[in-house]
Design a protein around this motif. Structure first.
Motif, PDB file in Angstrom:
ATOM      1  N   SER A  16      45.940  23.366  31.868  1.00 20.13           N
ATOM      2  CA  SER A  16      45.830  24.593  32.496  1.00 20.13           C
ATOM      3  C   SER A  16      45.414  24.379  33.941  1.00 20.13           C
ATOM      4  CB  SER A  16      45.227  25.708  31.869  1.00 20.13           C
ATOM      5  OG  SER A  16      45.028  26.912  32.567  1.00 20.13           O
ATOM      6  N   ASN A  17      46.272  24.759  34.868  1.00 19.80           N
ATOM      7  CA  ASN A  17      45.655  24.376  36.368  1.00 19.80           C
ATOM      8  C   ASN A  17      45.064  25.674  37.172  1.00 19.80           C
ATOM      9  OD1 ASN A  17      46.149  21.729  36.002  1.00 19.80           O
ATOM     10  ND2 ASN A  17      47.874  21.460  37.564  1.00 19.80           N
ATOM     11  N   THR A  18      45.673  26.653  36.677  1.00 20.89           N
ATOM     12  CA  THR A  18      45.250  28.188  37.413  1.00 20.89           C
ATOM     13  C   THR A  18      44.004  28.448  36.784  1.00 20.89           C
ATOM     14  OG1 THR A  18      47.762  28.589  38.039  1.00 20.89           O
ATOM     15  CG2 THR A  18      45.888  30.480  37.866  1.00 20.89           C
ATOM     16  N   ILE A  19      43.105  28.811  37.580  1.00 24.52           N
ATOM     17  CA  ILE A  19      41.974  29.535  37.045  1.00 24.52           C
ATOM     18  C   ILE A  19      41.634  30.801  37.344  1.00 24.52           C
ATOM     19  CG2 ILE A  19      40.461  28.294  38.782  1.00 24.52           C
ATOM     20  CD1 ILE A  19      38.169  27.841  36.693  1.00 24.52           C
ATOM     21  N   ASP A  20      41.169  31.620  36.441  1.00 29.48           N
ATOM     22  CA  ASP A  20      41.105  32.930  36.607  1.00 29.48           C
ATOM     23  C   ASP A  20      39.393  33.148  36.579  1.00 29.48           C
ATOM     24  OD1 ASP A  20      40.652  35.913  36.281  1.00 29.48           O
ATOM     25  OD2 ASP A  20      42.978  35.839  35.852  1.00 29.48           O
ATOM     26  N   ILE A  21      38.895  34.016  37.820  1.00 28.07           N
ATOM     27  CA  ILE A  21      37.417  34.079  37.769  1.00 28.07           C
ATOM     28  C   ILE A  21      37.525  35.602  38.504  1.00 28.07           C
ATOM     29  CG2 ILE A  21      35.398  33.641  38.812  1.00 28.07           C
ATOM     30  CD1 ILE A  21      35.861  30.522  38.518  1.00 28.07           C
ATOM     31  N   GLY A  22      36.751  36.503  37.676  1.00 28.57           N
ATOM     32  CA  GLY A  22      36.568  37.841  38.230  1.00 28.57           C
ATOM     33  C   GLY A  22      37.853  38.585  38.531  1.00 28.57           C
ATOM     34  N   GLY A  23      38.821  38.394  37.694  1.00 29.47           N
ATOM     35  CA  GLY A  23      40.138  38.912  37.868  1.00 29.47           C
ATOM     36  C   GLY A  23      41.113  38.255  38.923  1.00 29.47           C
ATOM     37  N   THR A  24      40.518  37.453  39.766  1.00 30.45           N
ATOM     38  CA  THR A  24      41.417  36.698  40.583  1.00 30.45           C
ATOM     39  C   THR A  24      41.765  35.371  40.069  1.00 30.45           C
ATOM     40  OG1 THR A  24      39.897  37.844  42.378  1.00 30.45           O
ATOM     41  CG2 THR A  24      41.199  35.644  42.790  1.00 30.45           C
ATOM     42  N   SER A  25      43.103  35.185  40.281  1.00 25.77           N
ATOM     43  CA  SER A  25      43.724  33.792  39.887  1.00 25.77           C
ATOM     44  C   SER A  25      43.855  32.672  41.064  1.00 25.77           C
ATOM     45  CB  SER A  25      45.156  34.085  39.403  1.00 25.77           C
ATOM     46  OG  SER A  25      45.262  34.817  38.025  1.00 25.77           O
TER      47      SER A  25
END
Ligand SMILES: [Zn+2]
Length: 357
Positions: A16-25
């Motif tokens: 999985s290359n996309t990372i989601d942190i604090g609601g931001t992708s």
């Protein structure tokens, strides 16, 4: 939810290359600054924890590098600044999540602690309904640690106490030991404390994590900063996040300490240091001398065992019982002493061009 650990966790990150942190992708091949909201000031000023996410084009390990969990420990803030400017990141595989200031309230107050006097690094894993420290710990666990496969937390000694560059980790775990050796400082301290630290909480989540110590609070120390930056880059190379360096590694082979202990002041007075940081001392050697400010008999502070000085106080004013010298014991003290000298020579500001790192 079952804890996904070790190779399984890395394999998941590879997919999985996309990372989601604090609601931001954050998409592959991009770099985004995310401000995670934390408790606002009582002036109603909003406050946030800044997070820089550098997501490589290709999937791979996800490493967090954090600093200033103790708000007055600044070398790590500078290590992360230099890391984020480093040209090697252009060829990043996997994801680097850099958090240069975890304890924002502490940094603003130039204090190790949070405003409620709690130690953030004794408040993990925390809780969303707990103390201010517990809530920040909980946020860090959910938004950073839970999304990573590996971690490095950067520290310094306390105020007026300087640490020799060293890595502390659970060296009984083979994956962690591999990373600790790759970091390339002369001294590794084995510890698996149950102390509410980020390191303990990360370990419980199945994440190999190193704690780097170097220098003292509220100061920049160039050798400690360079040793830390080089260490983080070496770990990233060992993880396959960066291509191997074309230069032969200048890092000394580290030596593991079996145990360490503080030597305390036998009496109050004014301390004159006699032993230098990183020096090898034998049992019975004089480490310093304490005397009254006017005159009077000197009281020697002696080494209780043979070892290497890995930290000492810089403040000459001491009370009886105060911790003055941190002594680590090794199988071969001579080897450590030589490697400490090599590190200091290699990383001395006058002798190093940045490209060597
Ligand atoms: Zn610290």
């Amino acid at each position: 939810m079952p804890v996904v650990t070790g190779p399984a966790r890395v394999a998941k990150a590879e997919q999985s290359n996309t990372i989601d942190i604090g609601g931001t992708s954050v998409a592959p091949g991009s770099c985004v600054t995310i401000n995670l909201p934390i408790a606002r000031l009582y002036t109603y000023e909003n406050l946030s924890m800044p997070v820089e996410v550098v997501n490589g084009r290709r999937g791979g390990p996800r490493l967090f590098v954090s600093a200033a969990i103790h708000g007055d420990e600044l070398n790590g803030v500078e290590i992360i600044r230099r890391l984020l400017c480093h040209s090697a990141l252009k060829r990043l595989r996997g994801t680097l999540i850099a958090v240069p200031v975890v304890n924002v309230h502490g940094l603003l107050n130039r204090s190790r602690y949070l405003p409620d006097r709690r130690d953030l690094n004794r408040s993990f894993p925390g809780s969303g309904r707990g103390s201010l420290a517990g809530r920040i710990a909980d946020l860090f666990m959910r938004e950073i640690v839970a999304k990573c496969t590996h971690g490095i937390d950067l520290h310094t000694g306390a105020v007026h106490r300087e640490n020799l560059p060293q890595v502390r980790a659970n060296l009984d775990d083979p994956d962690t030991l591999h990373l600790a050796e790759a970091f390339g400082v002369p001294v590794l301290l084995n510890s698996d404390l149950r102390d509410g630290s980020l390191r303990e909480a990360a370990m419980e989540s199945g994440i190999p994590m190193l704690l780097y110590e170097g220098g003292e609070a509220l100061r920049f120390d160039e050798v400690s900063i360079r040793a830390g930056l080089r260490g983080v880059l070496q770990v990233m190379r060992a993880l396959g996040m960066l291509p191997a360096s074309r230069r032969a590694s200048l890092a000394p082979k580290p030596v593991m300490a079996r145990s360490s202990s503080w030597v305390r002041a036998p009496q109050s007075g004014v301390l004159r240091l006699q032993a230098m940081l990183g020096s090898r001392v034998a049992r019975g050697d004089t480490l310093g001398v304490i005397a009254a400010p006017l005159a009077g008999a000197d009281c020697k502070v002696v080494a209780p065992a043979t070892g290497i000085l890995i930290a000492h106080t810089h403040l000459p004013l001491v009370h009886e019982g105060e911790a003055l010298f941190h002594l680590a014991r090794f199988e071969s003290n001579t080897a450590v002493a030589e490697q400490v000298e090599a590190l200091q020579e290699t990383l001395a500001p006058a002798q190093l061009e940045d490209e060597v790192i």
